[in-house]
Design a protein around this motif. Sequence first.
Motif, PDB file in Angstrom:
ATOM      1  N   SER A  85       0.959  -1.201  -0.032  1.00  0.00           N
ATOM      2  CA  SER A  85       0.067   0.030   0.006  1.00  0.00           C
ATOM      3  C   SER A  85       0.811   1.366  -0.022  1.00  0.00           C
ATOM      4  O   SER A  85       0.676   2.193  -0.745  1.00  0.00           O
ATOM      5  N   SER A  89       1.189   4.017  -2.749  1.00  0.00           N
ATOM      6  CA  SER A  89       0.645   5.732  -2.870  1.00  0.00           C
ATOM      7  C   SER A  89       1.994   6.130  -3.324  1.00  0.00           C
ATOM      8  O   SER A  89       1.959   7.374  -3.949  1.00  0.00           O
ATOM      9  N   GLU A  93       0.701   8.695  -5.933  1.00  0.00           N
ATOM     10  CA  GLU A  93       0.435  10.210  -5.486  1.00  0.00           C
ATOM     11  C   GLU A  93       1.618  11.113  -5.677  1.00  0.00           C
ATOM     12  O   GLU A  93       1.748  11.845  -5.245  1.00  0.00           O
TER      13      GLU A  93
END
Length: 342
Positions: A85, A89, A93
């Motif tokens: 995870s 990101s 992101e």
Amino acid sequence: MSLLDDARDLADTVSRHLQSITTDETLTEYRGDILWKNGDLTKLMKGIKDLSDSEKRTIGKDVNIVKDRIIEAFETRREAIAIASIERSIREEYEDMSIPYPHMRGTHVHPLTRVRREVEDVFVRMGFSVRESDEITTEYANFDAVNIPATHPARDMQDTFWLSDTGYVLATQTSCMQNTILRDTPIPIRTIIPGRVFRNEAVDATHENTFYQVEGIVVDRGIHLGHLKYCLQTMLSEIFQKHIDIRMRPGFFPFVEPGVELDSSCPFCDGKWCRICKHSWWIELVPAGMIHPNVLREWGVDPEIYSGFAFGLGLNRLAMLKYAIDHIRLFMEPDIRFLSQF
Ligand code: DAH
């Protein structure tokens, strides 16, 4: 099938199924199905109590080892999911901070800072050191030490902010550092001292209660006005990026003898006519002179052996000339329309 085989089968099933789990929620749910009160493993382990005592010691012990393996498999999977995870990101992101924001306006240094840095740069290249001026100083350093005793009329020329009965004042001139420099610096001295000074002035187009000066001090054997002229001519030619001529007229300042008003040739009109030099070709720019023997003596420098020059350049005035700024007040106002031009 024995209890142990069942436990091992369950461990295999769990470790295979765990590979297909990718979120924390489903992992927790599955953990419940296996390990909680009614979970498959919990149910299976209840069978241990039906074993004989010797089987409990052997089989029961091995089943517990299998249980630990299953718990460990859940932990390993939980960590893998967390790492995946974070990696996701980072990948998704990510923002490229180097892409220019389309409406970004450049940052600016204040015009006074800009001119101060330019002046410092020229003098440093000529071998000067730079020391910042004190903003709060003593009455002694500001006046007495530079040959302005309490009764001297020159005190009236600089309307002073006194720090009530403390012996301290807001510096009215960077010349307040002359004594400190003579005290702290071994000869030869070549120092400039930029600083902020304060006078109780009524504000008009060319006067402010807060302004900036650059003091210059040179002390060595055989220093004369020619050295002063050379240094200031070099500095001004660099600042205005063209050849500048220098003229010296007599001027009075208590801490220099002789004192001079040093004029610069007009950098704008090449001797024809302009509003700035008022037809005269010359612009009064830097008060200066040869350091008064009293000032040298005050810190034990023998004026029979050493001489020196000093000057007190007004930075606001220099910046006003360089950037054609017509009101001194603009320097102290946070007016973005003015500031963003530099
Ligand atoms: N301190 C003087 C003033 O603020 C300016 C000045 C004049 C400085 C002559 C000097 C000098 O060093 O030699 O009015």
